[in-house]
Motif scaffolding. Structure first.
Motif, short mmCIF file in Angstrom:
data_model
loop_
_atom_site.label_atom_id
_atom_site.label_comp_id
_atom_site.label_asym_id
_atom_site.label_seq_id
_atom_site.Cartn_x
_atom_site.Cartn_y
_atom_site.Cartn_z
N GLY A 121 1.29 -0.88 9.80
CA GLY A 121 0.23 0.03 9.41
C GLY A 121 -1.10 -0.34 10.07
O GLY A 121 -1.82 0.54 10.56
N ILE A 122 -1.41 -1.64 10.10
CA ILE A 122 -2.65 -2.08 10.74
C ILE A 122 -2.63 -1.75 12.22
O ILE A 122 -3.63 -1.25 12.78
N ILE A 123 -1.48 -1.98 12.87
CA ILE A 123 -1.37 -1.70 14.31
C ILE A 123 -1.51 -0.21 14.59
O ILE A 123 -2.25 0.21 15.49
N VAL A 124 -0.82 0.61 13.80
CA VAL A 124 -0.87 2.06 14.01
C VAL A 124 -2.29 2.58 13.77
O VAL A 124 -2.79 3.42 14.52
N LEU A 137 -3.50 7.29 17.40
CA LEU A 137 -2.51 7.31 16.33
C LEU A 137 -3.24 7.32 14.98
O LEU A 137 -4.44 7.17 14.90
N SER A 138 -2.46 7.46 13.91
CA SER A 138 -3.04 7.52 12.57
C SER A 138 -1.97 7.17 11.56
O SER A 138 -0.79 7.00 11.92
N ASN A 167 -1.92 -4.90 -0.66
CA ASN A 167 -3.34 -5.18 -0.44
C ASN A 167 -3.59 -6.67 -0.22
O ASN A 167 -4.42 -7.06 0.60
N ILE A 168 -2.84 -7.51 -0.94
CA ILE A 168 -2.97 -8.96 -0.76
C ILE A 168 -2.48 -9.36 0.62
O ILE A 168 -3.11 -10.16 1.32
N VAL A 169 -1.33 -8.80 1.03
CA VAL A 169 -0.79 -9.11 2.37
C VAL A 169 -1.75 -8.62 3.45
O VAL A 169 -1.97 -9.30 4.46
N MET A 170 -2.33 -7.45 3.24
CA MET A 170 -3.30 -6.92 4.21
C MET A 170 -4.49 -7.87 4.36
O MET A 170 -4.97 -8.10 5.48
N LEU A 171 -4.96 -8.43 3.26
CA LEU A 171 -6.08 -9.37 3.30
C LEU A 171 -5.71 -10.60 4.13
O LEU A 171 -6.47 -11.04 4.98
N TYR A 206 1.09 2.83 4.81
CA TYR A 206 -0.02 3.66 4.34
C TYR A 206 -1.25 2.81 4.06
O TYR A 206 -2.37 3.12 4.51
N VAL A 207 -1.05 1.71 3.34
CA VAL A 207 -2.17 0.82 3.00
C VAL A 207 -2.77 0.19 4.25
O VAL A 207 -3.99 0.18 4.46
N GLY A 208 -1.89 -0.36 5.11
CA GLY A 208 -2.37 -1.05 6.31
C GLY A 208 -3.10 -0.13 7.27
O GLY A 208 -4.09 -0.52 7.90
N ALA A 209 -2.61 1.12 7.40
CA ALA A 209 -3.22 2.05 8.35
C ALA A 209 -4.64 2.43 7.95
O ALA A 209 -5.50 2.66 8.82
N GLU A 210 -4.90 2.52 6.65
CA GLU A 210 -6.25 2.87 6.20
C GLU A 210 -7.26 1.80 6.61
O GLU A 210 -8.40 2.11 6.95
#
Length: 500
Positions: free
Chosen positions: A28-31, A37-38, A365-369, A66-70
């Protein structure tokens, strides 16, 4: 409730789920960070690959994306002033000036910390409000579901700023695509043109890949995008401290509330949440003159509200089955492909899935952090990917995905045809998200209407006699009226500005 929590958490104890959580967030972060991309594109590309996964693993993977892409959209917004997502445009206002000052790492760390705070706050709100709402909606029948579906269709007018007519036309196109295949009540074929490949209708996966992946490839090829020469020398990886971030508590609090509330409102979305939160943060700031010049508060407000809309948007999706954004519309279709129908019955029949989603959203959200703070150098490399590499990669993944779902060349052809249609729509500035909403809600509206008319002996008056149905239809009409008035006022303001 405790038993449901235990069931939900226990499902996330599988190693496949843990991997899906980490991989999904990273993807998600990469996309989100890749220019062009989105979040919706990333979700559409991954849907075919979820067929080999269990439902809970698929859900965790898609929600993590979804979370990572935002958050990912803020990376290019901060580094090269090219927002990866629409809401990232607000982040760029203060994020890119921080990069020009040599504070890239500080801006990125503020972004991921704020995104996490907003996401966690909205998750708590999702848990608190979705369960009571689902209990209220559990008595819904065909009459109420028809009105709910109509309301869901009319929110596209709010999604399209500047031309609600194009939004409704795009929705009608989605509804038309949904009617291809056998009629749900009688089994009669409609718009199949005697082609066996169309007897079962257009595959949702093919439609999503065509609308987002193939259309994006066409846009990249047409524009002949050259690789942006990124000056990596000005990028720094020094992070903001937690103590410094604590000084932004007021901005985080206000933006979390704003983002969550706007996320719950169908049709609003992350971009509106970011705009409103940014404006309010500037209003309450002690240094409003710094906004637009590299203010940490500006980045914090935008990214907090951005991710806070995620949990908010899942409230109507899970409780009523109504998508309020492009990403949740695709999520709805993906869940239905796995025989998971969001709505009040989901809370009654599959509480393990519901509470699994709650837990997944919190952990994502924790993993994203963690990923956002520990791998800043890697995310800085993502912005340098050449479109010349990106376009064929997207096309290959889409081609494989469309064919792998049913093993049919017809699905690939459908994907390409819909891709051409999507490209034409984008060229004429028609939005694609309303097409998706028409696709995912068309079946609900049609079947509910047919069943309601059978119960009422063919009388349409039943839709106006039921108070819940009447209220939803009034809300649908109000949504259209609001969009019309909004566009008329915007047009008048534009004419007044041009005449000066």
């Amino acid at each position: 409730m405790l038993e449901n929590w235990i069931l939900g958490v226990s499902q996330l104890g599988q190693w496949q789920v843990v991997i899906a959580l980490i991989v999904g967030t990273a993807l998600g972060i990469i996309v989100g960070a890749m220019p062009g991309l989105s979040g919706p594109t990333g979700l559409a590309l991954m849907i075919p690959f979820t067929y080999i996964l269990s439902p809970i693993v698929s859900i965790v993977l898609l929600i993590s994306i979804y979370v990572g892409a935002e958050y990912g959209g803020s990376i290019t917004a901060i580094t090269i002033n090219t927002p990866g997502t629409p809401s990232g445009a607000i982040t760029a206002i203060d994020g890119y000036p921080l990069t020009e000052k040599g504070e890239t790492g500080r801006a990125l760390s503020i972004s991921v910390m704020s995104s996490t705070a907003g996401g966690l706050f909205s998750t708590v709100c999702l848990i608190l409000f979705s369960i009571p709402l689902a209990h209220f909606a559990i008595a819904f029948g065909p009459i109420q579901y028809f009105a709910l579906g109509v309301f869901g269709l009319t929110i596209v007018a709010s999604l399209v700023s500047g031309n609600w007519i194009k939004g409704l036309i795009a929705t009608m196109i989605g509804l038309l695509i949904e009617t291809i295949g056998s009629e749900p009540m009688t089994g009669a074929f409609r718009f199949t043109f005697n082609q066996p490949a169309l007897w079962e209708g257009i595959s949702f996966v093919s439609a999503m890949l065509g609308l987002f992946a193939i259309t994006e490839v066409f846009m990249i090829v047409e524009s002949e995008i050259k690789s942006r020469l990124v000056d990596t020398k000005k990028f720094t990886t020094e992070r903001i401290s937690w103590k410094e971030f604590g000084g932004l508590w007021k901005t985080v609090g206000i933006s979390s509330v704003i983002g969550t509330i706007i996320g719950v409102m169908p049709g609003a979305g992350a971009s509106i949440g970011s705009i409103v939160a940014y404006n309010e943060a500037k209003r309450f700031s002690n240094t409003p003159e710094m906004f637009g010049k590299g203010s940490p508060e500006g980045v914090c407000a935008s990214e907090t509200a951005n991710n806070a809309t995620v949990g908010g948007a899942l409230v109507p999706l899970l409780t009523l089955g109504v998508p309020g954004s492009g990403s949740t519309a695709i999520l709805l279709g993906a869940l239905m492909l796995h025989n998971i129908s969001p709505g009040p019955q989901l809370f009654a029949k599959s509480p393990d899935i519901v509470y699994g989603i709650f837990t997944c959203l919190f952990l994502a959200n924790i993993v994203m952090l963690f990923l956002g703070l520990k791998f800043i150098r890697i995310w800085l490399k993502v912005v340098q990917i050449s479109p010349a590499v990106l376009a064929p990669l997207i096309f290959s993944v889409a081609f494989i995905g469309a064919f792998s779902v049913g093993g049919s060349v017809g699905d690939v052809v459908s994907m390409l045809v819909i891709g051409v249609l999507g490209y034409i729509l984008r060229k004429f500035k028609f939005p694609l998200i309303p097409v998706v909403i028409g696709l995912v809600l068309g079946d609900l509206v049609e079947i509910s209407m047919r069943r309601a008319l059978i119960l009422s002996d063919g009388s349409f008056a039943v839709f106006f006699q039921d108070p819940i149905s009447l209220g939803l239809l009034i809300a649908a009409a109000a949504s259209l009226v609001y969009a019309i008035i909004r566009d008329i006022r915007a047009s008048k303001r534009k004419e007044k500005y041009e005449s000066i």
